[in-house]
Design a protein around this motif. Structure first.
Motif, PDB file in Angstrom:
ATOM      1  N   VAL A   1       0.834  -1.206   0.000  1.00 52.08           N
ATOM      2  CA  VAL A   1       0.000   0.000   0.000  1.00 52.08           C
ATOM      3  C   VAL A   1       0.867   1.253   0.000  1.00 52.08           C
ATOM      4  O   VAL A   1       0.581   2.228  -0.708  1.00 52.08           O
ATOM      5  CB  VAL A   1      -0.951  -0.018   1.210  1.00 52.08           C
ATOM      6  CG1 VAL A   1      -1.654   1.330   1.364  1.00 52.08           C
ATOM      7  CG2 VAL A   1      -1.984  -1.126   1.047  1.00 52.08           C
ATOM      8  N   LEU A   2       1.949   1.258   0.781  1.00 48.37           N
ATOM      9  CA  LEU A   2       2.846   2.415   0.790  1.00 48.37           C
ATOM     10  C   LEU A   2       3.515   2.616  -0.561  1.00 48.37           C
ATOM     11  O   LEU A   2       3.754   3.751  -0.987  1.00 48.37           O
ATOM     12  CB  LEU A   2       3.912   2.239   1.876  1.00 48.37           C
ATOM     13  CG  LEU A   2       3.423   2.297   3.328  1.00 48.37           C
ATOM     14  CD1 LEU A   2       4.578   1.980   4.283  1.00 48.37           C
ATOM     15  CD2 LEU A   2       2.850   3.675   3.632  1.00 48.37           C
ATOM     16  N   ASN A   3       3.796   1.515  -1.241  1.00 47.18           N
ATOM     17  CA  ASN A   3       4.441   1.602  -2.540  1.00 47.18           C
ATOM     18  C   ASN A   3       3.505   2.155  -3.611  1.00 47.18           C
ATOM     19  O   ASN A   3       3.937   2.861  -4.529  1.00 47.18           O
ATOM     20  CB  ASN A   3       4.942   0.213  -2.952  1.00 47.18           C
ATOM     21  CG  ASN A   3       5.903   0.267  -4.121  1.00 47.18           C
ATOM     22  OD1 ASN A   3       6.855   1.045  -4.113  1.00 47.18           O
ATOM     23  ND2 ASN A   3       5.665  -0.567  -5.134  1.00 47.18           N
ATOM     24  N   ASP A   4       2.211   1.856  -3.472  1.00 45.12           N
ATOM     25  CA  ASP A   4       1.222   2.307  -4.463  1.00 45.12           C
ATOM     26  C   ASP A   4      -0.072   2.686  -3.738  1.00 45.12           C
ATOM     27  O   ASP A   4      -1.072   1.985  -3.837  1.00 45.12           O
ATOM     28  CB  ASP A   4       0.972   1.186  -5.472  1.00 45.12           C
ATOM     29  CG  ASP A   4       0.069   1.622  -6.622  1.00 45.12           C
ATOM     30  OD1 ASP A   4      -0.155   2.844  -6.773  1.00 45.12           O
ATOM     31  OD2 ASP A   4      -0.422   0.742  -7.354  1.00 45.12           O
ATOM     32  N   PRO A   5      -0.080   3.790  -2.977  1.00 43.50           N
ATOM     33  CA  PRO A   5      -1.222   4.107  -2.112  1.00 43.50           C
ATOM     34  C   PRO A   5      -2.520   4.360  -2.849  1.00 43.50           C
ATOM     35  O   PRO A   5      -3.601   4.131  -2.301  1.00 43.50           O
ATOM     36  CB  PRO A   5      -0.754   5.371  -1.367  1.00 43.50           C
ATOM     37  CG  PRO A   5       0.320   5.945  -2.212  1.00 43.50           C
ATOM     38  CD  PRO A   5       0.989   4.789  -2.872  1.00 43.50           C
TER      39      PRO A   5
ATOM     40  N   PHE B   1       5.251  -5.757  -6.879  1.00 40.38           N
ATOM     41  CA  PHE B   1       5.351  -6.296  -5.518  1.00 40.38           C
ATOM     42  C   PHE B   1       4.347  -7.428  -5.332  1.00 40.38           C
ATOM     43  O   PHE B   1       3.153  -7.238  -5.535  1.00 40.38           O
ATOM     44  CB  PHE B   1       5.084  -5.191  -4.499  1.00 40.38           C
ATOM     45  CG  PHE B   1       5.399  -5.587  -3.081  1.00 40.38           C
ATOM     46  CD1 PHE B   1       6.674  -5.486  -2.585  1.00 40.38           C
ATOM     47  CD2 PHE B   1       4.395  -6.083  -2.255  1.00 40.38           C
ATOM     48  CE1 PHE B   1       6.963  -5.852  -1.268  1.00 40.38           C
ATOM     49  CE2 PHE B   1       4.669  -6.455  -0.949  1.00 40.38           C
ATOM     50  CZ  PHE B   1       5.961  -6.333  -0.463  1.00 40.38           C
ATOM     51  N   TYR B   2       4.860  -8.587  -4.965  1.00 40.14           N
ATOM     52  CA  TYR B   2       3.997  -9.740  -4.702  1.00 40.14           C
ATOM     53  C   TYR B   2       4.134 -10.152  -3.235  1.00 40.14           C
ATOM     54  O   TYR B   2       5.250 -10.293  -2.723  1.00 40.14           O
ATOM     55  CB  TYR B   2       4.381 -10.922  -5.595  1.00 40.14           C
ATOM     56  CG  TYR B   2       4.173 -10.669  -7.062  1.00 40.14           C
ATOM     57  CD1 TYR B   2       2.899 -10.723  -7.624  1.00 40.14           C
ATOM     58  CD2 TYR B   2       5.247 -10.375  -7.894  1.00 40.14           C
ATOM     59  CE1 TYR B   2       2.705 -10.488  -8.974  1.00 40.14           C
ATOM     60  CE2 TYR B   2       5.060 -10.144  -9.237  1.00 40.14           C
ATOM     61  CZ  TYR B   2       3.781 -10.199  -9.779  1.00 40.14           C
ATOM     62  OH  TYR B   2       3.605  -9.949 -11.105  1.00 40.14           O
ATOM     63  N   VAL B   3       3.019 -10.333  -2.589  1.00 38.86           N
ATOM     64  CA  VAL B   3       3.025 -10.820  -1.205  1.00 38.86           C
ATOM     65  C   VAL B   3       3.309 -12.319  -1.219  1.00 38.86           C
ATOM     66  O   VAL B   3       2.679 -13.075  -1.953  1.00 38.86           O
ATOM     67  CB  VAL B   3       1.670 -10.544  -0.525  1.00 38.86           C
ATOM     68  CG1 VAL B   3       1.615 -11.194   0.853  1.00 38.86           C
ATOM     69  CG2 VAL B   3       1.432  -9.046  -0.416  1.00 38.86           C
ATOM     70  N   THR B   4       4.277 -12.734  -0.422  1.00 39.14           N
ATOM     71  CA  THR B   4       4.658 -14.141  -0.397  1.00 39.14           C
ATOM     72  C   THR B   4       4.371 -14.759   0.961  1.00 39.14           C
ATOM     73  O   THR B   4       4.462 -14.088   1.986  1.00 39.14           O
ATOM     74  CB  THR B   4       6.158 -14.311  -0.710  1.00 39.14           C
ATOM     75  OG1 THR B   4       6.499 -15.704  -0.633  1.00 39.14           O
ATOM     76  CG2 THR B   4       7.021 -13.541   0.270  1.00 39.14           C
ATOM     77  N   THR B   5       4.008 -16.005   0.936  1.00 39.72           N
ATOM     78  CA  THR B   5       3.868 -16.791   2.171  1.00 39.72           C
ATOM     79  C   THR B   5       4.764 -18.022   2.094  1.00 39.72           C
ATOM     80  O   THR B   5       4.524 -19.014   2.771  1.00 39.72           O
ATOM     81  CB  THR B   5       2.411 -17.226   2.376  1.00 39.72           C
ATOM     82  OG1 THR B   5       2.004 -18.036   1.267  1.00 39.72           O
ATOM     83  CG2 THR B   5       1.495 -16.025   2.485  1.00 39.72           C
ATOM     84  N   GLY B   6       5.806 -17.933   1.273  1.00 39.47           N
ATOM     85  CA  GLY B   6       6.674 -19.085   1.058  1.00 39.47           C
ATOM     86  C   GLY B   6       7.349 -19.584   2.315  1.00 39.47           C
ATOM     87  O   GLY B   6       7.666 -20.774   2.432  1.00 39.47           O
ATOM     88  N   PHE B   7       7.585 -18.677   3.277  1.00 43.30           N
ATOM     89  CA  PHE B   7       8.255 -19.101   4.515  1.00 43.30           C
ATOM     90  C   PHE B   7       7.361 -19.988   5.362  1.00 43.30           C
ATOM     91  O   PHE B   7       7.806 -20.539   6.372  1.00 43.30           O
ATOM     92  CB  PHE B   7       8.722 -17.886   5.320  1.00 43.30           C
ATOM     93  CG  PHE B   7       7.737 -16.751   5.371  1.00 43.30           C
ATOM     94  CD1 PHE B   7       6.661 -16.778   6.225  1.00 43.30           C
ATOM     95  CD2 PHE B   7       7.892 -15.657   4.531  1.00 43.30           C
ATOM     96  CE1 PHE B   7       5.748 -15.737   6.264  1.00 43.30           C
ATOM     97  CE2 PHE B   7       6.984 -14.603   4.563  1.00 43.30           C
ATOM     98  CZ  PHE B   7       5.913 -14.643   5.439  1.00 43.30           C
TER      99      PHE B   7
END
Length: 468
Positions: free
Chosen positions: A374-378, A391-397
């Motif tokens: 959101v900060l990157n593209d408000p 930007f992709y949100v990852t849950t790989g961990f």
């Protein structure tokens, strides 16, 4: 769509219900990995660490326990009342923009900045930093600046006196109201719903401050009291005319003992945080006769969670009070149990903070990415303000046992460290109150049992399967 439904509270084990199925399954695998870890061994080791701390404190010199909480003086303390009022006005301006976004922006809580700011930036990150560093809230609260400006422009006097007999009862009620909204409301992260609640709470507090003056901050406003209590754990704080740096808890030990209302409030901080995890477990759902794999939704458990929250806090206050009463009986009862309860209550705070950090760590690892997005593209127009590119949100961990082990051990470590600090703080307070290590250790025996049992309980909560 996964059986792990979206949680408006951005909890680590439930946040993926709105994500594509493969991401939700990845998160379910994280919980599966936790269940496959040797959590029994970790729980025993963590509890043994707390027990060893208790034993060591009985043989260490008194001056060592007290010396741990002696701060170093860094520089002269500078009062910045005027600057704090400006930062408060700025905070209010940001809050107003966020409320507008909640009412008029995206309906998706993972892209609307209001839920992300309230539940991730403020409730998870800022509360944690408040407890680790010191009183940041005095600079960021959205009331002190607007109230001071209103009084200056309109020349308003304080028109009402907050009855002394209420103590901190109003703060306790407002905080429990917040906790009920967080844990029992059907949709606390719905942007429009949250905007109305935040706006109403801000306006209510603003009017109360105009009517009662600053005393409402100290005795009536639950969020500010929670922040002030956590600030006493911070490394940095005021000592005389200087800025001090000391071990976690030095400010809590140096300040005057809290009044009964605030002491109860400290225990309720722990109870509410613990119930925040308990109400997601299979055990709690089974207690209500709900199949955790067919969870009907939060609206089906609203009343149960609200009643459970109150009952859990009442039980914890009673159990802690009983431990204090038994300790006073062991040493002859020269101090009234109520006075001892107030003396020892600050030692609860490290446990509450440790569990807060542990409980929200998995969700912060994911939701923090949404905050960055959101900060990157408000404005959601393809901008790249932070230079993050696509930007992709990852849950790989959450997909590998090694990374899940690191996450779970970090959570367990936060719980254990919180209990160890609590034991050390309680010992230092008891030594100062009762005069020597032997009497302090004797008084602490029931309290040590309480803390050991709570260590087991906190680690069990982290390892328990969840179905909400």
């Amino acid at each position: 769509m996964s059986i792990f439904q979206y949680s408006p509270r951005f909890k680590g084990l439930t946040v993926f219900g709105l994500l594509p199925a493969h991401q939700a399954q990845a998160h379910a695998a994280e919980q599966g990995f936790v269940l496959l870890l040797p959590t029994d061994a970790y729980i025993v080791a963590g509890t043994a660490c707390v027990a060893l701390t208790v034993l060591l404190l009985t043989i260490l010199p008194d001056r060592l326990a007290m010396g741990l909480f002696r701060p170093a003086r860094l520089t002269r303390w500078i009062r910045c009342v005027g600057l704090r009022r400006w930062t408060s006005c700025l905070s209010f301006g940001v809050l107003a923009v966020l409320i507008w976004a909640g009412l008029n922006g995206s309906r998706d809580p993972l892209s609307n900045p209001l839920p992300l700011t309230v539940w991730t930036v403020w409730w998870v990150a800022l509360v944690t930093l408040q407890g680790m560093l010191g009183d940041l809230w005095r600079w960021l609260n959205p009331w002190s600046g607007p109230v001071a400006l209103t009084r200056h422009l309109l020349r308003l006097p304080v028109v009402l006196r907050l009855p002394t007999g209420l103590g901190q009862g109003c703060a306790l009620v407002t905080f429990l109201g917040f906790a009920v909204f967080l844990l029992a409301d059907p949709a606390p992260a719905d942007p429009a719903r949250l905007a109305v609640i935040v706006m109403g709470y801000w306006l209510f507090t603003y009017l109360a401050l105009l009517a009662f003056g600053p005393r409402w901050h100290w005795r009536g406003e639950g969020i500010s009291m929670l922040m002030r209590n956590y600030a006493t754990l911070g490394l940095f704080g005021r000592t005389g005319r200087n800025l001090g740096l000391g071990a976690t808890g030095w400010q809590a030990i140096a300040r005057r003992p809290p009044q009964m209302g605030e002491a109860v409030f400290m225990v309720v901080m722990l109870g509410s945080g613990s119930f925040d995890g308990l109400n997601e477990t299979f055990w709690w759902l089974d207690l209500m006769g709900i199949n955790p794999l067919e969870f009907p939704g939060r609206s089906a458990v609203t009343m149960q969670n609200a009643i459970g929250l109150i009952a859990a806090n009442a039980a914890l206050v009673a159990a802690y009070g009983l431990a204090i009463w038994l300790g006073m009986r062991l040493i002859g009862g020269e101090v009234a149990p109520g006075r001892a309860f107030c003396l020892m209550a600050p030692s609860i705070l490290p446990i509450a903070l440790g569990y807060h950090i542990a409980h929200y760590l998995p969700s912060f690892l994911v939701d923090g990415q949404y905050v960055l997005a959101v900060l990157n593209d408000p404005l959601a127009r393809g901008s790249d303000l932070l230079g993050l590119g696509t930007f992709y949100v990852t849950t790989g961990f959450f997909n590998a046992a090694d990374s899940v082990r690191v996450i779970w051990l970090s959570q367990a470590g936060a719980v254990v460290i919180g209990h160890v600090l609590a034991v050390i703080m309680a010992h230092a307070i008891a030594v100062r109150a009762f005069g020597d290590t032997r009497r302090a250790a004797l008084f602490q025996t029931p309290l040590a049992v309480f803390m050991l049992v709570y260590t087991l309980f906190g680690l069990w909560l982290l390892a328990s399967p969840r179905g909400v």
